[in-house]
Design a protein around this motif. Structure first.
Motif, mmCIF file in Angstrom:
data_model
loop_
_atom_site.group_PDB
_atom_site.id
_atom_site.type_symbol
_atom_site.label_atom_id
_atom_site.label_comp_id
_atom_site.label_asym_id
_atom_site.label_seq_id
_atom_site.Cartn_x
_atom_site.Cartn_y
_atom_site.Cartn_z
ATOM 1 N N LYS A 176 -6.897 -3.967 -3.769
ATOM 2 C CA LYS A 176 -5.797 -4.644 -3.094
ATOM 3 C C LYS A 176 -6.238 -5.499 -1.907
ATOM 4 O O LYS A 176 -5.600 -6.505 -1.588
ATOM 5 C CB LYS A 176 -4.763 -3.612 -2.616
ATOM 6 N N ARG A 234 -8.590 1.945 -4.870
ATOM 7 C CA ARG A 234 -7.335 1.191 -4.870
ATOM 8 C C ARG A 234 -7.295 0.200 -3.711
ATOM 9 O O ARG A 234 -6.831 -0.938 -3.863
ATOM 10 C CB ARG A 234 -6.151 2.152 -4.774
ATOM 11 N N LEU A 235 -7.773 0.632 -2.542
ATOM 12 C CA LEU A 235 -7.804 -0.253 -1.376
ATOM 13 C C LEU A 235 -8.705 -1.458 -1.629
ATOM 14 O O LEU A 235 -8.374 -2.585 -1.248
ATOM 15 C CB LEU A 235 -8.287 0.521 -0.138
ATOM 16 N N PHE A 259 -8.377 6.632 -3.707
ATOM 17 C CA PHE A 259 -7.676 5.812 -2.713
ATOM 18 C C PHE A 259 -8.546 4.643 -2.260
ATOM 19 O O PHE A 259 -8.050 3.524 -2.090
ATOM 20 C CB PHE A 259 -7.277 6.667 -1.503
ATOM 21 N N VAL A 260 -9.829 4.893 -2.043
ATOM 22 C CA VAL A 260 -10.734 3.833 -1.603
ATOM 23 C C VAL A 260 -10.836 2.744 -2.675
ATOM 24 O O VAL A 260 -10.810 1.545 -2.371
ATOM 25 C CB VAL A 260 -12.122 4.399 -1.263
ATOM 26 N N GLN A 316 -0.590 7.146 1.295
ATOM 27 C CA GLN A 316 -1.929 7.735 1.326
ATOM 28 C C GLN A 316 -2.993 6.668 1.516
ATOM 29 O O GLN A 316 -3.987 6.877 2.214
ATOM 30 C CB GLN A 316 -2.195 8.520 0.039
ATOM 31 N N GLU A 317 -2.804 5.510 0.907
ATOM 32 C CA GLU A 317 -3.754 4.412 1.094
ATOM 33 C C GLU A 317 -3.758 3.951 2.544
ATOM 34 O O GLU A 317 -4.820 3.685 3.118
ATOM 35 C CB GLU A 317 -3.409 3.264 0.145
ATOM 36 N N VAL A 323 -5.688 6.521 4.683
ATOM 37 C CA VAL A 323 -7.147 6.365 4.568
ATOM 38 C C VAL A 323 -7.608 5.135 5.330
ATOM 39 O O VAL A 323 -8.588 5.186 6.095
ATOM 40 C CB VAL A 323 -7.561 6.267 3.082
ATOM 41 N N LEU A 324 -6.914 4.019 5.152
ATOM 42 C CA LEU A 324 -7.293 2.780 5.830
ATOM 43 C C LEU A 324 -7.206 2.934 7.345
ATOM 44 O O LEU A 324 -8.093 2.471 8.074
ATOM 45 C CB LEU A 324 -6.375 1.647 5.363
ATOM 46 N N LEU A 332 0.832 -1.201 0.000
ATOM 47 C CA LEU A 332 0.000 0.000 0.000
ATOM 48 C C LEU A 332 0.867 1.250 0.000
ATOM 49 O O LEU A 332 1.955 1.270 0.578
ATOM 50 C CB LEU A 332 -0.917 0.035 1.226
ATOM 51 N N THR A 333 0.370 2.293 -0.633
ATOM 52 C CA THR A 333 1.044 3.591 -0.590
ATOM 53 C C THR A 333 0.763 4.265 0.748
ATOM 54 O O THR A 333 -0.139 3.866 1.492
ATOM 55 C CB THR A 333 0.554 4.498 -1.726
#
Length: 220
Positions: A200, A196-197, A193-194, A153-154, A157-158, A150-151
């Protein structure tokens, strides 16, 4: 999660910021009490690290003013080793924790993480939902035991969604807690970002309430 460091010693302030940023936290710095109070009153922080020996307006006054104004942000005060009366005064004025100088950065980081969990009503540093596990001590995220890439920023957010699991969080609130004071906040990027999460970590982890925001419903 977003932190305010109120510290007038440039070297220490820089070290604190570098340490907390390296752990995935968003950090603003105030170099005097007037700036610290203004930011504390106008910006949404998860924790404020407050040196009591600030210029212009001392830290204890800042603390009292924030609390009298209804601000309930978690506050960790920094004091000189021998100023035990300052520690007592700070705790009585509404501080949540204190740390005496000099201190180890690892201890400060652990205390910040504990304050974030306490304010969120979470007892454990490790969050789990279905096949996803998030360890806040090292920002390690795994899916069925396999590390996820994960980045920063990800992860930000998580982390905010996990700490606020069970509560609907708007895009605006999320952007307020992952970007710095002078950062370019764009709530539209939160959706990116959401998404992408979800790719993944699985599509069911983060639920969308159309037009209102996001929620992780139940965590262990």
């Amino acid at each position: 999660m977003r932190i305010l460091i109120a510290e007038d010693e440039p070297v220490l302030a820089s070290q604190l910021k570098k340490t907390l940023v390296s752990e995935g936290l968003t950090v603003d710095v105030a170099i005097d009490g007037a700036e610290a109070q203004y930011l504390g009153e106008t910006e949404p922080y998860d924790v404020i690290i407050l040196d009591l020996g600030l210029p212009i307006r001392d830290g204890l006054t800042v603390l009292k003013n924030l609390r009298s104004g209804g601000n309930d942000t978690a506050i960790l005060i920094l004091t000189a080793r021998n100023d035990w009366t300052d520690r007592v005064d700070g705790l009585d004025a509404g501080a949540d924790d204190y740390l005496t100088k000099p201190f180890h950065m690892a201890e400060l980081s652990a205390r910040v993480r504990a304050l974030i969990r306490r304010k969120a009503g979470k007892a454990t540093p490790v969050f789990s939902k279905d096949d996803v596990t998030f360890d806040t001590r090292n920002n390690q995220v795994t899916v069925q035991g396999v590390p996820a890439n994960l980045t920063s920023q990800e992860i930000a957010v998580l982390s905010y969604l996990f700490h606020n699991s069970g509560r609907l969080v708007s895009r605006t609130e999320l952007s307020d807690h992952i970007y710095q004071h002078e950062g370019d906040r764009d709530s539209n990027t939160i959706a990116v970002f959401v998404n992408r999460l979800r790719k993944k970590l699985g599509s069911n982890l983060i639920e969308t309430v159309r037009g209102r925001g996001y929620v992780i419903k139940a965590t262990a």
